[in-house]
Motif scaffolding. Structure first.
Motif, PDB file in Angstrom:
ATOM      1  N   ASP A   1      -8.868 -13.748  -7.963  1.00  0.00           N
ATOM      2  CA  ASP A   1      -7.619 -13.310  -7.355  1.00  0.00           C
ATOM      3  C   ASP A   1      -7.433 -11.806  -7.479  1.00  0.00           C
ATOM      4  OD1 ASP A   1      -6.484 -15.600  -6.267  1.00  0.00           O
ATOM      5  OD2 ASP A   1      -5.918 -16.303  -8.266  1.00  0.00           O
ATOM      6  N   HIS A   2      -6.730 -11.280  -6.511  1.00  0.00           N
ATOM      7  CA  HIS A   2      -6.257  -9.904  -6.562  1.00  0.00           C
ATOM      8  C   HIS A   2      -4.917  -9.939  -7.297  1.00  0.00           C
ATOM      9  CE1 HIS A   2      -4.341  -6.258  -5.009  1.00  0.00           C
ATOM     10  NE2 HIS A   2      -5.569  -5.792  -4.888  1.00  0.00           N
ATOM     11  N   PRO A   3      -4.544  -8.835  -8.020  1.00  0.00           N
ATOM     12  CA  PRO A   3      -3.252  -8.863  -8.713  1.00  0.00           C
ATOM     13  C   PRO A   3      -2.083  -9.237  -7.792  1.00  0.00           C
ATOM     14  CG  PRO A   3      -4.423  -6.816  -9.203  1.00  0.00           C
ATOM     15  CD  PRO A   3      -5.307  -7.622  -8.302  1.00  0.00           C
ATOM     16  N   ARG A   4      -2.171  -8.924  -6.510  1.00  0.00           N
ATOM     17  CA  ARG A   4      -1.073  -9.238  -5.602  1.00  0.00           C
ATOM     18  C   ARG A   4      -1.292 -10.505  -4.792  1.00  0.00           C
ATOM     19  NH1 ARG A   4      -0.305  -3.996  -5.539  1.00  0.00           N
ATOM     20  NH2 ARG A   4      -2.037  -3.510  -4.203  1.00  0.00           N
ATOM     21  N   TRP A   5      -2.530 -10.767  -4.439  1.00  0.00           N
ATOM     22  CA  TRP A   5      -2.769 -11.865  -3.507  1.00  0.00           C
ATOM     23  C   TRP A   5      -3.654 -12.942  -4.111  1.00  0.00           C
ATOM     24  CZ3 TRP A   5      -3.594  -6.698  -1.943  1.00  0.00           C
ATOM     25  CH2 TRP A   5      -2.540  -6.170  -1.189  1.00  0.00           C
ATOM     26  N   THR A   6      -3.211 -14.190  -3.961  1.00  0.00           N
ATOM     27  CA  THR A   6      -4.037 -15.331  -4.335  1.00  0.00           C
ATOM     28  C   THR A   6      -5.116 -15.443  -3.264  1.00  0.00           C
ATOM     29  OG1 THR A   6      -2.198 -16.423  -5.419  1.00  0.00           O
ATOM     30  CG2 THR A   6      -3.994 -17.824  -4.665  1.00  0.00           C
TER      31      THR A   6
ATOM     32  N   ARG B   1      -6.471 -18.934  -0.674  1.00  0.00           N
ATOM     33  CA  ARG B   1      -5.925 -19.341   0.623  1.00  0.00           C
ATOM     34  C   ARG B   1      -5.737 -18.119   1.517  1.00  0.00           C
ATOM     35  NH1 ARG B   1      -0.773 -21.318  -1.312  1.00  0.00           N
ATOM     36  NH2 ARG B   1      -1.526 -20.388  -3.241  1.00  0.00           N
TER      37      ARG B   1
ATOM     38  N   TRP C   1      -4.745 -12.589   4.992  1.00  0.00           N
ATOM     39  CA  TRP C   1      -4.659 -13.062   6.370  1.00  0.00           C
ATOM     40  C   TRP C   1      -6.040 -12.919   7.003  1.00  0.00           C
ATOM     41  CZ3 TRP C   1      -5.971  -9.217   9.807  1.00  0.00           C
ATOM     42  CH2 TRP C   1      -5.726  -7.892   9.431  1.00  0.00           C
TER      43      TRP C   1
ATOM     44  N   TYR D   1      -9.636  -3.233  -6.427  1.00  0.00           N
ATOM     45  CA  TYR D   1     -10.601  -3.282  -5.337  1.00  0.00           C
ATOM     46  C   TYR D   1     -11.972  -2.872  -5.854  1.00  0.00           C
ATOM     47  CZ  TYR D   1      -6.102  -2.903  -2.982  1.00  0.00           C
ATOM     48  OH  TYR D   1      -4.801  -3.082  -2.602  1.00  0.00           O
TER      49      TYR D   1
ATOM     50  N   ARG E   1      -3.891 -16.993   5.639  1.00  0.00           N
ATOM     51  CA  ARG E   1      -3.258 -17.455   6.865  1.00  0.00           C
ATOM     52  C   ARG E   1      -3.998 -16.855   8.051  1.00  0.00           C
ATOM     53  NH1 ARG E   1       1.871 -18.808   6.463  1.00  0.00           N
ATOM     54  NH2 ARG E   1       2.249 -16.861   5.398  1.00  0.00           N
TER      55      ARG E   1
ATOM     56  N   TRP F   1     -10.710   2.485  -1.501  1.00  0.00           N
ATOM     57  CA  TRP F   1      -9.728   1.655  -2.215  1.00  0.00           C
ATOM     58  C   TRP F   1     -10.092   1.542  -3.686  1.00  0.00           C
ATOM     59  CZ3 TRP F   1      -4.966   0.801  -1.113  1.00  0.00           C
ATOM     60  CH2 TRP F   1      -4.556   0.880   0.236  1.00  0.00           C
TER      61      TRP F   1
ATOM     62  N   CYS G   1      -8.890 -10.314   5.595  1.00  0.00           N
ATOM     63  CA  CYS G   1      -8.294  -9.152   4.935  1.00  0.00           C
ATOM     64  C   CYS G   1      -7.996  -9.503   3.482  1.00  0.00           C
ATOM     65  CB  CYS G   1      -7.001  -8.759   5.643  1.00  0.00           C
ATOM     66  SG  CYS G   1      -6.172  -7.349   4.857  1.00  0.00           S
ATOM     67  N   VAL G   2      -8.046  -8.505   2.619  1.00  0.00           N
ATOM     68  CA  VAL G   2      -7.758  -8.706   1.192  1.00  0.00           C
ATOM     69  C   VAL G   2      -6.307  -9.153   1.023  1.00  0.00           C
ATOM     70  CG1 VAL G   2      -7.059  -6.304   0.715  1.00  0.00           C
ATOM     71  CG2 VAL G   2      -8.096  -7.661  -1.100  1.00  0.00           C
ATOM     72  N   GLU G   3      -5.457  -8.914   2.043  1.00  0.00           N
ATOM     73  CA  GLU G   3      -4.055  -9.321   1.977  1.00  0.00           C
ATOM     74  C   GLU G   3      -3.849 -10.789   2.338  1.00  0.00           C
ATOM     75  OE1 GLU G   3      -2.468  -4.936   3.478  1.00  0.00           O
ATOM     76  OE2 GLU G   3      -2.450  -6.638   4.822  1.00  0.00           O
TER      77      GLU G   3
ATOM     78  N   THR H   1      -8.655   4.455  -5.416  1.00  0.00           N
ATOM     79  CA  THR H   1      -7.204   4.358  -5.552  1.00  0.00           C
ATOM     80  C   THR H   1      -6.795   3.409  -6.670  1.00  0.00           C
ATOM     81  OG1 THR H   1      -7.030   4.721  -3.199  1.00  0.00           O
ATOM     82  CG2 THR H   1      -5.088   3.865  -4.276  1.00  0.00           C
TER      83      THR H   1
END
Lengths: 190, 313
Positions: free
Chosen positions: B270-275, B278, B138, B259, B280, B251, B134-136, B254
């Motif tokens: 990197d995404h502005p919110r998520w590195t 890495r 995980w 995205y 999980r 996305w 996921c882009v988040e 939006t």
């Protein structure tokens, strides 16, 4: 204010006892869920602390006054655990990774800024500190809580994906609470 | 003749819990709910009717243990059913996946409307264990059941000017309550370049863990593109259209700076919110490194040779 923390600790104890994170009520991603919940409670406690003065002015209820300091300290406490869980379980307790995250992501930077602004306020929250600093200087320092609230609100807005209403509600509440302070004091009797 | 290939996820009759034990366990769980030790959701989860089996031959392994069925079913991003990760598993029960048809049209020689039951029998079903990122930041490992998208596209005979494939999710706020909010523009749309769509890894899933898809995972038919972030793998598809221009994607509409159209898993961007270096893995405590193209670089890096993947994120 201790209750949400106690519930979270209880859920972690269940997981330590072998219950799956899902059944322990922390979703399949307990680390992210824990960080989110801690952050939300830090925000709620801070908002409540900021609500005390305007509510007193509005209602004249003097009994609210002693709640302000503990609520502020709870906000800081939740903020500390929020930061700690993120640092240890999300960044692997590595300062270089943490620094890289702070530099790269605006929302992390704002979260860090919030914590750094609350830190001196928590450290000077005792009566002795007020005496040492003098009332006027202490009050000036503690106005840092306003930018801290603003940074926390934007941190939340930038955190969510797409357009979600919840962080905007918190931002609106903050603006209301700060706006109420602009109303000239009339009725308050200290 | 129907040949049954035993699926390693399916318990044999001998492995199944004896009924007495099963009811006994339920009594214990119910008791725990009664005295407040467990949330009541564990009970309703136990009462879900089992989904229909899909017989398939495993054709690709991930070489890593799969994420548990429960976690795959209860940690979803499907904004049609709410923002929370557990909202889709709670709210997707309203989705009616039968009857269901998929319209395949646009720049093809043989456009048509395919019924989902027919689609299930049209191609030999395969089981593929893919990593899902996921882009988040995980990730999961999921055994999907389905068929390659290329098989379906070849059937409708793409015209030579077809350069992209556009996908569309069902749009029905009465079944998908999240569509009443304006979190995204509805219906959800996605797209692939023709060579990406025809790539043998690109998969149309009808099921996971050897059973038809749970609604919250995109029933009855979803796309799975394992080397791209999860939001590319559009769920509950009603239309597939072949077009000559890059189609809009949800996305990207939006937040175009967050995205991209390609959305290939890329630890270097990197995404502005998520590195993105890495991730999980669901079930792990600490993050692990993210691999370029989610570990499928050997299969797909060639599709993007010569392209600037920082600009075309």
């Amino acid at each position: 204010m201790a209750l949400p923390l106690a519930i979270l600790v209880g859920r972690w104890l269940m997981m330590a006892g072998g219950v799956s994170p899902l059944d322990a009520g922390l979703t399949a991603e307990p680390v992210a869920e824990t960080i989110n919940r801690l952050g939300l409670w830090a925000l709620r406690a801070l908002w409540l602390a900021l609500a005390i003065t305007p509510l007193r002015r509005l209602t004249g209820w003097a009994w609210l006054a002693p709640w302000r300091r503990p609520l502020g300290l709870w906000a800081f406490a939740y903020g500390c655990i929020h930061l700690l869980v993120y640092f240890v379980l999300d960044q692997g307790a590595a300062f270089d990774l943490l620094w890289a995250d702070v530099v790269k992501h605006r929302f992390i930077l704002l979260g860090m800024a919030t914590w750094l602004m609350l830190l001196p306020l928590a450290l000077t929250s005792t009566r002795a500190s007020i005496r040492r600093l003098g009332g006027r200087r202490w009050q000036a320092l503690h106005r840092l809580v306003y930018p801290a609230g603003g940074a926390a609100a934007i941190h939340f807005i930038l955190r969510v994906k797409g357009f979600q209403i919840e962080p905007w509600i918190y931002a609106g509440l903050l603006l209301t609470l700060l706006g109420m302070r602009m109303v000239p004091r009339r009725r308050i009797k200290v | 003749m129907l040949i049954r290939n035993p699926n390693p996820h399916h318990p044999t009759e001998a492995e199944a819990t004896a009924e007495g034990h099963y009811w006994n366990r339920r009594a214990i769980v119910a008791g725990m709910v009664g005295v407040g030790l467990l949330p009541s959701s564990v009970l309703s989860a136990g009462e879900e009717p089992a989904l229909a089996r899909l017989v398939a031959k495993r054709t690709r392994d991930a070489g890593e243990p799969a994420t548990s069925y429960e976690n795959v079913k209860h940690y979803n991003n499907f904004y049609e059913f709410g923002f929370g990760k557990e909202d889709p598993s709670r709210n997707a029960g309203r989705l009616r996946t039968h009857p269901w048809t998929v319209k395949v049209d646009g720049l093809v020689a043989k456009p048509g409307v395919v019924d989902i039951d027919r689609l299930t029998r049209l191609f030999p079903l395969e089981e593929r264990v893919y990593r899902h990122r996921c882009v988040e930041a995980w990730s999961m490992v999921i055994p999907w059941t389905g068929f390659p998208l290329a098989a379906l596209l070849k059937m409708v005979e793409p015209l030579s000017n077809a350069r992209y494939v556009a996908f569309e999710t069902l749009h029905d706020p009465s079944q998908m309550p999240g569509q009443r909010t304006r979190s995204l523009q509805w219906p959800y749309v996605e797209g692939l370049r023709m060579d990406e769509a025809m790539h043998p890894l690109t998969f149309m899933a009808l099921g996971l863990y050897g059973r038809v898809l749970p609604n919250q995972n995109g029933a009855p038919l979803r796309l799975v593109v394992p080397w791209k972030y999860g939001f590319k793998s559009i769920k509950s598809i009603v239309r597939i259209r072949l077009v000559d221009r890059q189609p809009p994607t949800s996305w990207n509409l939006t937040a175009p700076d967050e995205y991209g159209f390609f959305a290939n898993v890329n630890p270097a961007v990197d995404h502005p919110r998520w590195t993105q270096s890495r991730e999980r893995r669901i079930g792990d405590w600490l993050p692990r490194r993210t691999l370029p193209f989610n570990g499928y670089a050997d299969d797909v890096a060639g599709l993007y040779r010569g392209m600037n993947l920082v600009r075309n994120f």
